[in-house]
Scaffold this motif. Structure first.
Motif: not given
Length: 282
Positions: A60-62, A239-244, A246-251
């Motif tokens: 996810h580029g993070l 839950e962790h996967r959903q966080l990652i 979402w952070l990708d989408r909100e970059r």
């Protein structure tokens, strides 16, 4: 502008301000117009970190911060690859000493009691850990993740803050669990307050990060295991996967970066500044 915000940080015992006290960040505080910063840190060199967590972040580029407990490292080549892919290998000490007088007597060996450490012993242990980590990542700048989030060594009249040692050896250090944002105007670089991520749902994590975005602060998370069976402290894998994801989408408005990268960004903007600690940081 940010240089003015960061200047003059030398008050005795300064700690991170509460969520309502975090000053709304100026538009140019965070890169590319982001509204806040998020750092995901993972403690103890748990195998799942290089097996699944780092690859998920990369997908996810993070990038994250992995605080490596040197004696627990299971696969040197795997951790070299994690570093080569742009993650931070942070220092979590050689042996994970903590203060036994803080409720750790049941599991912590007596000879790893920070109450019995001298400044020289603590500095040497951290310096050796840094030297080992340099063999994995080529000696990149790094931060420290305080073991058991403790901030002092010695006991009684000899108890003293470890901040001077941390300031000498690291770009910054993660300190107490405060569940408060780091204010970019007043970052206590030797004791950055942070949030616990273990046991939380994605909804809870998202709510906390949304608050950081609204207030312009820096939110740092401490995780251990990811998924049941990976550590006695862990966040659910889904839950962790959903966080990652979402952070990708909100970059566009949330800057997710390793602790060292965010700390260096603030230091470059306003000059290196370190907290002058209280006598006891517990």
């Amino acid at each position: 502008m940010l240089g003015c915000l960061l200047g003059g940080f030398s008050a005795l015992g300064r700690t991170e301000p509460g969520p309502n006290a975090v000053e709304k960040a100026a538009a140019d505080v965070w890169p590319n117009g982001a509204a806040c910063a998020v750092s995901l840190s993972y403690d103890d060199a748990v195998p799942v970190h290089h097996q699944r967590v780092a690859p998920l972040l990369e997908q996810h580029g993070l990038r994250g911060t992995f605080y490596l407990l040197v004696r627990a490292i299971d696969n040197v080549d795997a951790w070299k690859a994690v570093a080569a892919h742009g993650h931070e290998l942070g220092n979590h000490s050689l042996f994970h000493p903590c203060r036994r007088d803080a409720g750790n007597a049941g599991w912590l060996a007596k000879h790893y009691d920070l109450a019995d450490y001298t400044p020289g012993r603590w500095r040497d242990e951290l310096a050796v850990a840094n030297a080992f980590l340099a063999l994995l990542d080529g000696g990149k700048p790094r931060t420290f993740g305080n073991t058991c989030t403790h901030l002092t060594i010695g006991r009684g009249a000899q108890e003293q803050p470890m901040d001077p040692i941390l300031a000498e050896l690291f770009v910054a250090a993660r300190g107490n669990i405060t569940h408060r944002l780091v204010d970019p105007a007043h970052p206590a670089f030797t004791r950055l307050g942070h949030y616990v991520g273990d046991g939380k749902t994605f909804a809870q994590l998202r709510q906390e990060i949304e608050a950081a975005r609204a207030q312009g602060g820096w939110i740092i998370y401490m995780f251990h295991g990811v998924g049941a069976g990976t550590h006695n402290l862990y966040v659910d894998d889904e839950e962790h996967r959903q966080l990652i994801e979402w952070l990708d989408r909100e970059r566009g408005s949330i800057w997710t970066a390793p602790v060292v990268e965010v700390a260096r960004h603030l230091q470059a903007a306003g000059g290196r500044s370190a907290a002058q600690p209280q006598r006891s940081g517990r």
